[in-house]
Design a protein around this motif. Structure first.
Motif, mmCIF file in Angstrom:
data_model
loop_
_atom_site.group_PDB
_atom_site.id
_atom_site.type_symbol
_atom_site.label_atom_id
_atom_site.label_comp_id
_atom_site.label_asym_id
_atom_site.label_seq_id
_atom_site.Cartn_x
_atom_site.Cartn_y
_atom_site.Cartn_z
ATOM 1 N N TYR A 64 42.567 55.903 31.771
ATOM 2 C CA TYR A 64 43.229 55.075 32.783
ATOM 3 C C TYR A 64 42.373 55.009 34.050
ATOM 4 O O TYR A 64 42.107 53.922 34.573
ATOM 5 N N GLY A 67 39.459 52.866 33.973
ATOM 6 C CA GLY A 67 39.739 51.448 33.824
ATOM 7 C C GLY A 67 39.803 50.983 32.383
ATOM 8 O O GLY A 67 39.781 49.779 32.110
ATOM 9 N N ASP A 70 45.469 50.450 30.008
ATOM 10 C CA ASP A 70 46.488 49.788 30.827
ATOM 11 C C ASP A 70 47.881 50.379 30.633
ATOM 12 O O ASP A 70 48.710 50.312 31.522
ATOM 13 N N ALA A 71 48.156 50.887 29.432
ATOM 14 C CA ALA A 71 49.484 51.408 29.123
ATOM 15 C C ALA A 71 49.353 52.734 28.381
ATOM 16 O O ALA A 71 48.522 52.867 27.490
ATOM 17 N N PRO A 96 54.520 45.850 33.731
ATOM 18 C CA PRO A 96 53.145 45.944 33.219
ATOM 19 C C PRO A 96 52.101 46.252 34.297
ATOM 20 O O PRO A 96 52.299 45.960 35.472
ATOM 21 N N SER A 97 51.007 46.790 33.849
ATOM 22 C CA SER A 97 49.872 47.060 34.727
ATOM 23 C C SER A 97 49.428 45.761 35.400
ATOM 24 O O SER A 97 49.416 44.707 34.779
ATOM 25 N N GLY A 98 49.097 45.838 36.668
ATOM 26 C CA GLY A 98 48.655 44.672 37.420
ATOM 27 C C GLY A 98 49.792 43.851 37.990
ATOM 28 O O GLY A 98 49.559 42.879 38.690
ATOM 29 N N ARG A 136 54.268 50.838 40.965
ATOM 30 C CA ARG A 136 54.319 49.373 40.855
ATOM 31 C C ARG A 136 55.542 48.776 41.538
ATOM 32 O O ARG A 136 55.762 47.575 41.476
ATOM 33 N N GLU A 161 44.479 49.002 39.037
ATOM 34 C CA GLU A 161 45.102 48.137 38.038
ATOM 35 C C GLU A 161 44.857 46.647 38.296
ATOM 36 O O GLU A 161 45.344 45.807 37.551
ATOM 37 N N HIS A 163 45.933 44.902 40.855
ATOM 38 C CA HIS A 163 47.121 44.274 41.409
ATOM 39 C C HIS A 163 46.720 43.262 42.474
ATOM 40 O O HIS A 163 45.853 43.545 43.292
#
Length: 176
Positions: A64, A67, A70-71, A96-98, A136, A161, A163
């Motif tokens: 993670y 990078g 993601d999950a 979800p990621s991002g 998040r 992530e 974002h």
């Protein structure tokens, strides 16, 4: 009484203590994080760097932070919370990621639009940081608010992530 196994891992954001019960991962706390278990509780944990679930969690955290993940795919034991807290923590797993949600949006998804503060309190008590992605969840105006591990960590996790939130620029994602 459950036998709890613990392991400390290094991360770019500081040491993380992982905790596993026979049912699954039940803890992930940054060092000196708000709401981490008391030292008297921690003294009862058996430290085990070779525990299969803790090893898997450490590997997934490493991926993670690099990078590459993601999950997370780990069995979780969220039974340490009230039924309401557990419902909030389960809902966090669906962001979800991002992406992000506000505390109000999360409360509406749980069919408790009047319970924004209670939802916020449950998010803050999430015992499995990062893996149950409470970072998040944002304030009503999309601003960074509340994170038991520190707002700078929340900012770093969201940036990692990808974002789209407008974050202050810095030379480095992680402090030296």
């Amino acid at each position: 009484m459950k036998t709890l196994k613990a392991m400390r891992v290094e991360s770019p954001l500081g040491n993380i203590t992982l905790l596993a019960s026979p049912q699954g991962l039940c803890g992930a706390w940054f060092a000196h994080q708000r709401h981490e278990p008391a030292e008297s509780e921690q003294a009862l944990w058996q430290h085990n760097a070779q525990h299969p679930l803790l090893e898997q969690a450490a590997l997934q955290l490493q991926a993670y932070f690099a990078g590459d993940l993601d999950a997370f795919d780990l069995p979780l034991d969220l039974s340490g919370g009230t039924p309401f807290q557990q419902s909030v923590w389960q809902a966090l797993l669906t962001v979800p990621s991002g992406q992000s949600q506000t505390y109000g949006q999360l409360a509406k998804r749980l069919h408790k639009p009047e319970a924004v503060r209670a939802v916020g309190a449950a998010v803050g008590r999430n015992p499995v940081s990062i893996i149950v992605p409470c970072h998040r969840i944002l304030g009503a105006d999309g601003q960074l608010t509340g994170y038991a591990g520190g707002l700078w960590r929340k900012q770093a996790l969201l940036k990692l992530e990808g974002h789209p939130i407008a974050l202050p620029s810095s030379d480095s994602l992680f402090p030296e």
